[in-house]
Structures are given as structure tokens and as C-alpha cells.
Design an enzyme around this catalytic site. Sequence first.
Site, PDB file in Angstrom:
ATOM      1  N   HIS A  79      -4.432   0.848  11.896  1.00 47.07           N
ATOM      2  CA  HIS A  79      -4.038  -0.329  12.679  1.00 47.07           C
ATOM      3  C   HIS A  79      -4.830  -0.874  12.705  1.00 47.07           C
ATOM      4  O   HIS A  79      -6.394  -0.358  13.959  1.00 47.07           O
ATOM      5  CB  HIS A  79      -2.932   0.106  14.137  1.00 47.07           C
ATOM      6  CG  HIS A  79      -2.867  -1.162  15.133  1.00 47.07           C
ATOM      7  ND1 HIS A  79      -3.184  -2.509  14.657  1.00 47.07           N
ATOM      8  CD2 HIS A  79      -2.688  -1.681  15.837  1.00 47.07           C
ATOM      9  CE1 HIS A  79      -2.589  -3.431  15.456  1.00 47.07           C
ATOM     10  NE2 HIS A  79      -2.797  -2.510  16.655  1.00 47.07           N
ATOM     11  N   ASN A  90     -10.678  -2.845   2.304  1.00 46.43           N
ATOM     12  CA  ASN A  90     -10.474  -3.312   1.623  1.00 46.43           C
ATOM     13  C   ASN A  90     -11.173  -2.384   0.176  1.00 46.43           C
ATOM     14  O   ASN A  90     -12.247  -2.904   0.323  1.00 46.43           O
ATOM     15  CB  ASN A  90      -9.050  -3.880   0.505  1.00 46.43           C
ATOM     16  CG  ASN A  90      -8.111  -4.464   1.158  1.00 46.43           C
ATOM     17  OD1 ASN A  90      -8.009  -3.392   0.903  1.00 46.43           O
ATOM     18  ND2 ASN A  90      -7.374  -5.777   1.107  1.00 46.43           N
ATOM     19  N   HIS A 101       1.022  -0.924   0.364  1.00 48.74           N
ATOM     20  CA  HIS A 101      -0.225  -0.435  -0.471  1.00 48.74           C
ATOM     21  C   HIS A 101       1.080   0.687  -0.071  1.00 48.74           C
ATOM     22  O   HIS A 101       0.609   2.254   0.276  1.00 48.74           O
ATOM     23  CB  HIS A 101      -1.185  -0.240   1.456  1.00 48.74           C
ATOM     24  CG  HIS A 101      -1.866  -1.111   1.624  1.00 48.74           C
ATOM     25  ND1 HIS A 101      -2.826  -0.928   0.630  1.00 48.74           N
ATOM     26  CD2 HIS A 101      -1.846  -2.211   1.761  1.00 48.74           C
ATOM     27  CE1 HIS A 101      -3.643  -1.860   0.575  1.00 48.74           C
ATOM     28  NE2 HIS A 101      -2.460  -2.802   1.441  1.00 48.74           N
TER      29      HIS A 101
END
Length: 703
Positions: A342, A151, A78
Amino acid sequence: MAKRPQKKNESTRKVTDLEKDTSDGMDQKLTTAQGLPINDNQNSLKAGLRGPALLEDHILRDKITHFDHERIPERVVHARGSGAHGYFQVYKPLAKWTKAGFLNDPARRTPVFARISTVAGFRGSTDLARDVRGFAVKFYTDEGIYDLVGNNVPVFFIQDAIKFPDLIHAVKPEAHHEMPQAASAHETFWDFISLMPESMHTIMWLMSDRAIPRSVRMMEGFGVHTFRFVNEQGKSSFVKFHWKPLLGVHSVARDEATKISGKDPDFHRRDLWEAIENGDFPEWELGVQIVDAKDEHKFSFDLLDPTKLIPEELVPVQRVGKMTLNRNPDNFFAETEQVAFHPGHLVPGIDLTNDPLLQGRLFSYVDTQLTRLGGPNFNELPINRPLAPVHNNQRDGHMRHTIAKQHINYEPNTLGGGCPYQAGMKNGGFTSFPEPMEDMKVRAKSEKFMDHFSQAKLFYNSQSKPEQNHLINALRFELGKVDTPAVRERMIGMLAYVDAQLASAVADAFGIEVPEVEMPLNQSIPADTPPAEVQPYDEEPMVKRSKALSMADTIKDTIRTRRVAILADESGAAQAKALKTALEAEGAMVKVVAPMKHADADLTLMTTTSVVFDAIAVVGREPWVDLPDAQDFVRDAFRHCKAIAMIGDAGTLFDAWGMKDALKAPGVLSAPQAKALAQDFIRDIAAHRHWAREEDPVTGKKG
Ligand code: HDD
């Protein structure tokens, strides 16, 4: 006194003390990092006019040293992304399922920062690579940071985090020559995938047009894993998160994507930036699929398996709130590059499950920030700091910003009045859901994880015909880049488990038969196991096709922010203006493109290309008929199935260029005057693409 001009979209948000940019004052004397005003920024300090530079030059060294350290390691995956600020607002309280404050107060606007990325490419790679897109959202809630790190594909390639480094090594450029950039179309990727039947569902998504989005504003997002909601009473339900774009889900054509990559590798980044600058704020509704705790085992698949989605026909997506992105970052590095997500950044009311992919992620994200951002204090960077107050006994470390003003740095204590004290559950303290647990230590998965093909099949069956053709062609392209025949054959064998016609359509391109299906080495399923069917859930009928998985019926009711090129020279200026006015009234972004720059032209054929537009119009025949660039412009738009309007005698260009009968193709209009076709053109642009053109035996070849 030199004054710095105010930037157009300069932030007006409140800046905290730590965040204060001392260079932001309006009196801008140039200084060193220590604040020493600099008298001469053109010459280093030398021993004489023609002499060597002096080591003494602290001003030169201050500048060069900082410059030498301007780069930090890019994200291992990413790396390429774009970010934007905005806010989230829930429609009505979700107290029934979760006690999370930001999901219970419809009056509250929770600030967010979203970063949307590609996975495989390096930081400078093209936006239009065929790839999964990261969709990460940081919510700055009153109860601390909540990160939804998802995603644009609802499932993942692997079931267990222990395979992640293998997957990423296989897809990244090959180790010996570092090629190809930002592409799965190479041997090591397909070698790995051909041995990983669990990847097949996500491979279907990756080979579909979802992996080449028109815009990040026109992309869905998914939390992927099953998470938990926990309510005030401690009752837990399972939840899958969705982001549904209000502009619908749209993609470009495969050939178009490769051309955009050359013409404007920043296409998605620019599109997002410009939309926000223009006040066309992208919006997504947050959707939730809720599964009652008692129904955990009612599915044919395991809710903990990240290669499975819950078909919307089994559990509907309820739209519960909306995210609006309304402000571009002030500084790419400070915000988009330094933001640290996170999946373990949680708030009370949202909790984890034992999904083995998620469990591994919980280790990886902080670990990677330690290297990428240089130490444990990345939480203090302005973009990562919670708005909720932070009180703890964490101290020191690299680049500590906070100046802790009291010396009591342990708990329990009396000398600090007992502060900071444990909040306890009543005061919003986070408590992990007390899921009962007692079992053997094993390296294994539950049996339901072993069905790798039913949902790959479900996805393929749910695609429209053009979508299926695109998927087949993508596989032909990707496997065509594989040099070792055995890898290709193993992949085609794997496709046979998904759909026999799909496998043979791909095999045809290589002039080979669909090989006898052999089960891959690392799986325990016998070779003759037929693909399982999607089983009934709660006695509901089997799902064979799911509407939500196709883009064919997505929202197609607006041309807002759609880019339209009108090819017009000075003689066509009046027609161009009439069309432009009509399109702009509907929110389209219109550019007049001329052979040479003139007063009414925004661009020339030299400075643009039709692949960066959603639709084109051409005024007149004469200015274009002998220009190869004009011909390419129109041919590409036609091939990519875009809406086309031919005005005046422009329609005759098709014959001149050997595009016989193109005027009869769907999405192509012709009229003497712009006014006569404007409304139909608007309808055709809103339809996005006219894929049926690919099937037309007269005007174009398939696919
Ligand atoms: Fe990951 C970044 C999404 C599996 C390890 N991941 C990263 C980002 C997104 C995702 C959106 C970019 C965040 C940003 O914009 O800064 N990752 C996912 C999803 C996954 C997933 C949806 C599966 C459902 N990831 C995954 C696994 C591991 C990682 C299994 C490791 C065990 N991911 C990382 C990372 C990254 C990352 C190495 C790189 C940069 C970063 O975290 O901050 O920790």
C-alpha cells in the site's frame, strides 16, 4: 517416529508466536485441522465395504472443506508475481533530507520483502508477456512498515486515478471471450490508448525491450511518483526513487520472449528462485533524485504528473543504499500471495505529494485487500506484520489473530494508564507535511500536464538504433492484432506526434500513409499544436537524448549467472568439460546438452531449447548435422543475437544449414579447441546480445 527431512534452504529466522507453524515439529503424525491424529488417510468412512460414504465422516469433511476454499481472489492487477526476502542498508545518513530511521543508520539492515510482477496477465500467465513489471518492496523498519510500490518503468499510462479502471479493462482479456491472455496486442487496448495522448510516453517504454526483461534481477525499478522527504527540522524536498540493478539492465528479443512463453512460462520466477538458491543474490542500489522545495515549478513539466520523469541530466540519481534479496519464501501462498502492499504505508520522513494518480492509489490498495484477503485483519498475517510493536485500539473483525489481553479499547482513558497514548512528534509520531492549501474544488489538471509528447520523443530519441528497430517492430506486431483500421490509423496519427519516421515505419507495415493528425476527442489541445520541447531547468541545456533511457550502455562486465548451453555428445565431452570449467570459473551456469542422455550430459535436445540460454557452444559437426532440433537450437540462438562458439568442425554446420557467412557475424566464434576461444567467448557473453547482427545484410534480415 516419522521425521520430516530438513529443507535445503530452510528458514532459520525467528518465528513469532502468532506465526508459529504447528505442523513444523519434527514428529509428524498426520492430523485434522483440530489436531486429531488420523488413522487412515486412504479411505472415507462407508456403510460397508461396498456401501455409500457416511455424512458422519468428519475427517473427510475437514479435509474437503478446507480444500474447497483453498483459493482466494487473485489480484485484480499484478496477479502474477514472484517474491523474495532480503535486506536494505543505507550507505550514509540522509539526515539532510529525511528523518526516516532506516535511511539514517548505515549499520542497520532493514528486512525487506520484494514482489515483482506482471500487470495484465492472470496468476498462471507467462512471465515473458510484453508488459510493465511491478516492483514492490516492503521495508520492515523500526518505525513500522514502509512500502515502495513501484514499477520497472518510471512513468505511468494515465495522469489521474479515475482512469485506472478504464485502462485496466482495456488491457485485460476482452470481456466477451476472455482473450487474449497477458497481452496488450488487442483491439480494446489500442482503441483506448489511441484516445489517450497522455499514455504515449509510457507506450514508448511498453513497446521497447524494457517490457520483455531478461530477468527480474536485470530490471530497474522506479517509485514513479514524486514523493516528499521531510527532515528533522520539518524541511521538505521532493524525491523520485530508483532501483538500479548491479547486473545491469537487459532484455530478451521479441521472438525469443514468445518462444520462452511456450517453453518455460515460469522463466523469470525460476531464474529468481535459482539465483537465490545458488547464493547469487540479486542486488539493487537505491537511487534518489532530489529537488529542492523552492525548485518545484522550475521544470517544463509538473512534478505531480506521473507521465513525466526527471531526466538524469537535469537532476542526477544519487545512489544511497543497497537492497539484497537473499532468501526464497518458505511458502508461496503465505508470503508472495498474501503480501499486501500500500503506497500509504509510510514512515516519518517520507510523505506524499498531490500527484492525482498517487492520491487515488491511496484509496485503492487497502480497499482491494479487504476483498482479496477477506477483511481488515490482513495486517496480522505473518508477511504483513510490522516488526515494530503495534499498540492500538483496533479490535475484532474477520480472522482476528491478536488476543488483546486488556479490556480498555478506547483513547483517552485512565483505566488503562492512558495507554496506548499519542506518540507526539518528539517520540516519532507521524505528522503529515503541512503543505499550505487553499483553492477551488475542480475536476481539472494544471496546464503543464498537457504536454504529452516531449518525453515520449525524448525516450525514442535516446534509444540506440537496434532499440528503435525493436520498438517499431513491437508496434507493428501489436497494431497488426487490431482489426478495426480506424483504431490503427488513429494510433499511427498519435505516433506522428512523437516522431515522423517512427510513424511512417509503422504505417509502412500496413501499407498505409501516416494519416493527417487529428487530435483525440477528450483532450483540449488544438490539432496544430507542435510537440513541446523539453525546457531548460535552472538555465541548463535542453535534454534531447538521455543516456540513462537506453540499455545500450548498461553494465556489461560479467557473465555471472548467465546460462550457457554446450551442445556435445560423448565424443565432444572433453571439449565441453574444458569450456564448462572456464565459464563456471566466471560464475556462469553451464549445461551440457546432448542428442541422447549420457554420463556427462545434463539435458537433451528433447528437454531443453536455446531460448532459455544466454549463449551456446557447439562441439563437432557430425552429431548435429542431421538433427532438425539441433538446427533450430542454433538458428534461434543466432537470430536472437546470442554469443555462439563453434568448436572443432562445428563451424561448417552453418553452410550445411544454409546460414551462409554466419561465422563472420558479430558474436560468433570458431576454433579447433575450446581453450582457444574461451576468453573471447566470455567477453561476447558479457556483452549480452550482438544486436548488430540484425543489421547485417549478409547474414540475417533486419529486426
Ligand atoms: Fe497499482 C497492485 C504498482 C497505479 C491499484 N500496483 C500493484 C502492484 C504494484 C503496483 C507493483 C502489485 C503489488 C503486489 O505485488 O502485491 N500501481 C503501481 C504503480 C502505479 C499504480 C507503480 C502508478 C504509478 N494501482 C495504480 C492505480 C490504482 C492501482 C492508479 C487504482 C486507483 N494496484 C492497484 C490495486 C492493486 C495494485 C488494485 C492490485 C492488488 C493490490 O493492489 O494489492 O489496488
